[in-house]
Motif scaffolding. Structure first.
Motif, PDB file in Angstrom:
ATOM      1  N   PRO A 182       4.805  15.077   5.491  1.00 57.14           N
ATOM      2  CA  PRO A 182       4.069  16.335   5.639  1.00 57.14           C
ATOM      3  C   PRO A 182       4.588  17.167   6.809  1.00 57.14           C
ATOM      4  CG  PRO A 182       2.786  14.516   6.517  1.00 57.14           C
ATOM      5  CD  PRO A 182       4.020  13.909   5.916  1.00 57.14           C
ATOM      6  N   SER A 183       4.247  18.451   6.792  1.00 51.46           N
ATOM      7  CA  SER A 183       4.573  19.365   7.885  1.00 51.46           C
ATOM      8  C   SER A 183       3.273  19.964   8.416  1.00 51.46           C
ATOM      9  CB  SER A 183       5.494  20.492   7.407  1.00 51.46           C
ATOM     10  OG  SER A 183       6.757  19.998   7.047  1.00 51.46           O
ATOM     11  N   SER A 206       0.830  -1.193   0.000  1.00 53.01           N
ATOM     12  CA  SER A 206       0.000   0.000   0.000  1.00 53.01           C
ATOM     13  C   SER A 206       0.871   1.251   0.000  1.00 53.01           C
ATOM     14  CB  SER A 206      -0.905   0.007   1.237  1.00 53.01           C
ATOM     15  OG  SER A 206      -0.141   0.110   2.410  1.00 53.01           O
ATOM     16  N   MET A 207       0.236   2.360  -0.337  1.00 54.34           N
ATOM     17  CA  MET A 207       0.973   3.620  -0.427  1.00 54.34           C
ATOM     18  C   MET A 207       0.958   4.352   0.907  1.00 54.34           C
ATOM     19  SD  MET A 207       2.210   3.760  -3.441  1.00 54.34           S
ATOM     20  CE  MET A 207       2.650   5.485  -3.614  1.00 54.34           C
ATOM     21  N   HIS A 208       2.122   4.556   1.495  1.00 55.48           N
ATOM     22  CA  HIS A 208       2.250   5.439   2.643  1.00 55.48           C
ATOM     23  C   HIS A 208       2.601   6.821   2.111  1.00 55.48           C
ATOM     24  CE1 HIS A 208       2.100   2.407   5.934  1.00 55.48           C
ATOM     25  NE2 HIS A 208       2.333   1.612   4.897  1.00 55.48           N
ATOM     26  N   GLY A 248       9.107   2.435   9.774  1.00 58.56           N
ATOM     27  CA  GLY A 248      10.257   2.826  10.579  1.00 58.56           C
ATOM     28  C   GLY A 248      10.913   4.101  10.091  1.00 58.56           C
ATOM     29  N   GLU A 249      10.294   4.754   9.119  1.00 57.28           N
ATOM     30  CA  GLU A 249      10.852   5.974   8.541  1.00 57.28           C
ATOM     31  C   GLU A 249      10.152   7.205   9.112  1.00 57.28           C
ATOM     32  OE1 GLU A 249      13.418   5.742   6.706  1.00 57.28           O
ATOM     33  OE2 GLU A 249      13.405   3.611   6.164  1.00 57.28           O
ATOM     34  N   ARG A 250      10.722   8.358   8.819  1.00 58.89           N
ATOM     35  CA  ARG A 250      10.151   9.620   9.285  1.00 58.89           C
ATOM     36  C   ARG A 250       8.772   9.819   8.690  1.00 58.89           C
ATOM     37  NH1 ARG A 250      10.816  14.719   6.772  1.00 58.89           N
ATOM     38  NH2 ARG A 250      10.317  16.501   8.130  1.00 58.89           N
ATOM     39  N   TRP A 251       7.804  10.174   9.552  1.00 57.04           N
ATOM     40  CA  TRP A 251       6.437  10.428   9.071  1.00 57.04           C
ATOM     41  C   TRP A 251       6.283  11.874   8.616  1.00 57.04           C
ATOM     42  CZ3 TRP A 251       2.202  13.527   9.700  1.00 57.04           C
ATOM     43  CH2 TRP A 251       0.990  13.048   9.186  1.00 57.04           C
ATOM     44  N   GLY A 252       6.723  12.811   9.451  1.00 54.80           N
ATOM     45  CA  GLY A 252       6.579  14.227   9.156  1.00 54.80           C
ATOM     46  C   GLY A 252       7.041  15.052  10.335  1.00 54.80           C
ATOM     47  N   ASP A 253       6.760  16.358  10.320  1.00 61.02           N
ATOM     48  CA  ASP A 253       7.168  17.213  11.433  1.00 61.02           C
ATOM     49  C   ASP A 253       6.029  18.116  11.873  1.00 61.02           C
ATOM     50  OD1 ASP A 253       7.506  19.986  10.073  1.00 61.02           O
ATOM     51  OD2 ASP A 253       8.689  18.664   8.794  1.00 61.02           O
ATOM     52  N   PHE A 254       6.164  18.618  13.115  1.00 61.18           N
ATOM     53  CA  PHE A 254       5.113  19.399  13.767  1.00 61.18           C
ATOM     54  C   PHE A 254       5.716  20.573  14.523  1.00 61.18           C
ATOM     55  CE2 PHE A 254       3.614  15.138  13.206  1.00 61.18           C
ATOM     56  CZ  PHE A 254       2.288  15.282  12.838  1.00 61.18           C
ATOM     57  N   ALA A 255       4.889  21.589  14.739  1.00 61.34           N
ATOM     58  CA  ALA A 255       5.320  22.748  15.518  1.00 61.34           C
ATOM     59  C   ALA A 255       5.622  22.327  16.948  1.00 61.34           C
ATOM     60  CB  ALA A 255       4.229  23.812  15.510  1.00 61.34           C
ATOM     61  N   LEU A 256       6.769  22.739  17.460  1.00 61.62           N
ATOM     62  CA  LEU A 256       7.134  22.473  18.852  1.00 61.62           C
ATOM     63  C   LEU A 256       6.719  23.688  19.672  1.00 61.62           C
ATOM     64  CD1 LEU A 256       8.431  20.669  20.961  1.00 61.62           C
ATOM     65  CD2 LEU A 256      10.655  21.644  20.345  1.00 61.62           C
ATOM     66  N   SER A 257       5.564  23.590  20.296  1.00 60.67           N
ATOM     67  CA  SER A 257       4.950  24.736  20.954  1.00 60.67           C
ATOM     68  C   SER A 257       5.562  25.031  22.314  1.00 60.67           C
ATOM     69  CB  SER A 257       3.446  24.509  21.108  1.00 60.67           C
ATOM     70  OG  SER A 257       2.849  24.263  19.857  1.00 60.67           O
ATOM     71  N   SER A 258       5.723  26.310  22.578  1.00 60.31           N
ATOM     72  CA  SER A 258       6.224  26.791  23.869  1.00 60.31           C
ATOM     73  C   SER A 258       5.081  27.438  24.636  1.00 60.31           C
ATOM     74  CB  SER A 258       7.323  27.823  23.637  1.00 60.31           C
ATOM     75  OG  SER A 258       6.767  28.971  22.991  1.00 60.31           O
TER      76      SER A 258
END
Length: 498
Positions: A9-10, A2-4, A36-46
């Motif tokens: 995405p960000s 299947s397609m991952h 096992g690979e990188r999915w994406g990234d997200f804002a690191l909120s403070s």
């Protein structure tokens, strides 16, 4: 195969109706447990990002959302549910590739979110106060049921959309506004939900999302404009959150861990019981708070049923959760996979016997996948750590019993009390067990059944408060008592009047 997601995405935060990066510009990555690979990234909120989100929520509470009629709020919630259901395939794919649970289950949870939002949307204009018949007839005394304010919703990674909606639906129907802080493992769907809320016309600031780690959640709970916390997660984290909220004298609804007993009596329909026991622990790879991780089977059917369970467990197909023929996906995180291994090893050291699984598995096409075989242990005593502690993985511990009194003692000998299953054709026994089991939900001849209008929550260390049903909306309301003297005759201001 299947397609991952081919391009990671960000995702940014969603505050006051807009997507926005973290004030610091920092991000964090997540991993696809299947590949096992990188999915994406997200804002690191403070704390700065949290403050912006909470203030946006408070502005909406004091403004557009608070001034809106309950009937219109209800219509918007219903429309939101319909929009989520239409986007169930996207949301399901996002969650399945983030936590490894089967696509079918993740899609279903997104689809039935419509039921929750329709139910609570329908309750929005049915929140009523009452007139109190006080002794003094010249006085009118009545109550108002009012929203609390801005609610912090902090959810776990195993069923993100479903858990977010279980908290959001009653909170919003009651007239509150929200700041969602999803698990760092599965943050994407919360942002998607917030965007869909904006699309159907829910005012800016009513549903906000901040992503990040523990520090983000702590900043949210500690914010002076937060009026209540709803949390789903571990017992340890729940205690910390409850204590943190308590120091600010705000309330919290906590759905925490479980170590749920699944009890099979000798007169049970063994085919149904077999399915129920297997589904109770392996359907979601054990990654659910209500997992039936303790099976107590009557000695008269013990050998026969255990043999069937082992055969079926060994037949479960591990694979890509996006594929229809996969029956169990990977474990969501590396740390959870390591925990599964460690706890099984410890159980064996303490005398348990391994009947199936017990180790990692490699699935063709996914050499880095985080897969763990469906595991069954027996000869497990009450002191074995696998009986005492929540695993949150596909690990079933089986114990025989002889009498009703014995199995009640075994089932209730736990700090947890979220759910329990009873398999019997004796109606008297079934309902007596339901009364005596120390659990917030008892299923009889079924397992893992939930509904928008039926309360759900835990006893003991499994939490406090209830999700779902009218009982849950009351937890997002506060009562005001209003007194009005109708007489024009002057009263002595120094005399307390009833």
């Amino acid at each position: 195969m299947s397609m991952h997601f081919q391009t990671p995405p960000s995702y940014n935060n969603f505050i006051a109706g807009k997507e926005c990066a973290a004030a610091s510009g920092k991000t964090f990555d997540t991993t696809n447990p299947t590949t096992g690979e990188r999915w994406g990234d997200f804002a690191l909120s403070s704390a700065e990002d949290v403050d912006a989100a909470v203030r946006a929520a408070r502005k909406a509470f004091d403004g557009a959302w608070g001034e809106m009629s309950p009937a219109l709020r209800g219509k918007l919630l219903t429309a939101w549910g319909e929009r989520i259901a239409k986007n169930a395939q996207l949301i399901g794919s996002i969650e399945s590739t983030q936590n490894g649970k089967l696509l079918a289950e993740m899609q279903l949870q997104a689809t039935i979110s419509e039921d929750w939002l329709r139910y609570f949307g329908g309750l929005a204009d049915k929140i009523e106060g009452s007139v109190i018949p006080v002794a003094r007839q010249s006085v009118l005394n009545y109550t108002l049921r009012e929203p609390i304010g801005v609610i912090a919703v902090i959810t776990a990674w195993n069923s993100p959309t479903f858990l977010n909606i279980m908290a959001a639906a009653p909170a919003l129907a009651a007239g509150n506004t929200l700041v969602l802080k999803p698990s760092e493992v599965t943050s994407a769907s919360a942002v998607e939900l917030a965007k869909l809320a904006a699309e159907v016309g829910i005012p800016d600031g009513v549903v906000n999302v901040v992503t990040g780690y523990r520090e983000t959640g702590e900043a949210l709970i500690d914010h002076p404009l937060i009026s209540k916390v709803s949390f789903v997660g571990s017992v340890h984290a729940g205690r910390e959150i409850g204590a943190r909220a308590g120091r600010r004298l705000i309330t919290s609804t906590l759905e925490l861990g479980g170590k749920s007993p699944n009890i099979v009596f000798g007169d049970a329909d063994l085919e149904l019981a077999e399915i129920g026991v297997l589904a109770g622990i392996f359907a979601a790879a054990g990654q659910t708070c209500v997992a039936g991780s303790r099976a107590y089977i009557h000695k008269s059917v013990y050998d026969r049923l255990v043999e069937r369970l082992v055969i079926r467990a060994n037949m479960i197909k591990l694979g890509d959760p996006l594929l229809a023929d996969s029956q169990m996906g990977p474990i969501a995180t590396k740390s959870q996979l390591e925990k599964d291994e460690t706890m099984v090893a410890r159980a064996l050291e303490c005398g348990a016997e391994l009947l199936a699984g017990g180790s990692r598995r490699t699935v063709e096409g996914f050499p880095k996948g985080q897969f763990f075989a469906p595991t069954i242990l027996h000869k497990v005593t009450g002191e074995n750590p696998i009986i005492v502690n929540e695993v949150f993985g596909p690990v079933l511990a089986i114990t025989p019993f002889e009498s009703d009194e014995e199995v009640l003692a075994l089932a209730n000998n736990s700090e947890f009390g979220l759910a329990a299953g009873v398999w019997t054709n004796d109606i008297r026994r079934a309902h007596l067990m339901a009364r005596k089991l120390q659990a917030g939900t008892v299923w009889i001849n079924t397992y893992r059944a939930l509904a928008s209008n039926s309360p759900f929550g835990g006893y003991k260390s499994s939490g406090n408060g209830r999700n779902n049903g009218i009982e849950s909306i009351n937890q997002y309301l506060q009562t005001k008592s209003v007194w009005c003297e109708l007489s024009t005759v002057a009263q002595d201001p120094f005399v307390l009047r009833a």
